[in-house]
Design an enzyme around this catalytic site. Structure first.
Site: not given
Ligand code: APR
Length: 236
Positions: A60, A91, A108, A174, A176
């Site tokens: 990473r 992030n 995090h 960005g 979920s």
């Molecule tokens: N532009 C906008 N949104 C985007 C893009 C993009 N180019 N690509 C992906 N997404 C959105 C997806 O639709 C999704 O809703 O980004 C989101 C990513 O969600 P996750 O993969 O669940 O990431 P995140 O919410 O940051 O995860 C939270 O989970 O695993 C742990 O510690 C880790 O900090 C992380 C936490």
């Protein structure tokens, strides 16, 4: 007489860094499709196979140092000329810092920092360097990545809640909103304020009044939103 600048609080997740080449977690083909969380991102994983955990985060880190901020990170930095901006990011990359944002809380952790397994307070900036099994902190204990694993407390959460409570405008980009306690932050802000969510997908798990969904790529929607906020301010 000085006018108080509006405070914009921005919560970001993996989606803002996706277009910088850093994979998200829960999208199709995301990191948690390729790796089992229980093997690489929990205290139990560290006890069972620390080398595997170190290897996962070493990869990473390598990806982070070769990536660059995209137009979404850069637009948020631009917003600071006009508003009091505070970024809360889930992030572990440093793309907000490199884009020029100045007030960033990493909920995090930060992948470019390491800490001793015995002392979470002393942090060591390691940049792109790998952490190997046997690498010791000055206190004589093994180094680990400065990241929050699943099942660990999120020490910056209270600070993040205090920041969100003071927001005049709240922007989510960005994420979920699947991971708690971070996902609760949207419910902490004052109900009357303007709220925006920028995401590729409609987030069906968020039901809230005064919430505007801006569907699309962060690299496009975030600069548009930033321009709109700056222009709106100039007209006031
Ligand atoms: N532009 C906008 N949104 C985007 C893009 C993009 N180019 N690509 C992906 N997404 C959105 C997806 O639709 C999704 O809703 O980004 C989101 C990513 O969600 P996750 O993969 O669940 O990431 P995140 O919410 O940051 O995860 C939270 O989970 O695993 C742990 O510690 C880790 O900090 C992380 C936490």
């Amino acid at each position: 007489m000085s006018l108080k600048r509006k405070r914009i609080v921005v919560l970001t997740g993996a989606g803002i860094s996706a277009e910088s080449g850093l994979g998200t977690f829960r999208d199709k083909g995301g990191l948690w499709d390729e790796h089992d969380i229980n093997d690489v991102a929990t205290p139990e994983a560290w006890i069972k196979n620390p080398k595997l955990v170190l290897d996962f985060y070493n990869k990473r880190r390598e990806m982070v140092v070769t990536s660059k901020p995209n137009s979404a990170h850069l637009a948020l930095a631009r917003l600071e000329k006009h508003f009091d901006v505070q970024i809360i990011t889930q992030n572990i990359d440093d793309l907000h810092e490199r884009a020029g944002s100045s007030d960033i809380l990493h909920l995090h952790g930060e992948i470019l920092k390491a800490r001793s397994i015995q002392n979470a307070e002393s942090l060591y900036h390691i940049g792109g360097k790998k952490i190997k099994w046997g690498d010791l902190a000055p206190d004589g204990h093994q180094l680990r990545p400065h990241v929050v694993w699943f099942g660990e407390p999120v020490p910056k959460m209270y600070e993040a809640e205090d920041i969100v409570r003071e927001a005049d405008i709240f922007i989510v980009i960005g994420t979920s909103l699947n991971v708690y306690p971070a996902a609760n932050l949207i419910y902490v802000c004052s109900p009357g304020i303007e709220k925006f969510i920028v995401d590729l997908n409609e987030l069906t798990n968020v039901k809230y009044k005064n919430l505007q969904h801006l569907k699309g790529k962060a690299s496009e929607r975030v600069p548009e939103l930033v321009d709109k906020l700056i222009n709106g301010k100039k007209q006031n």
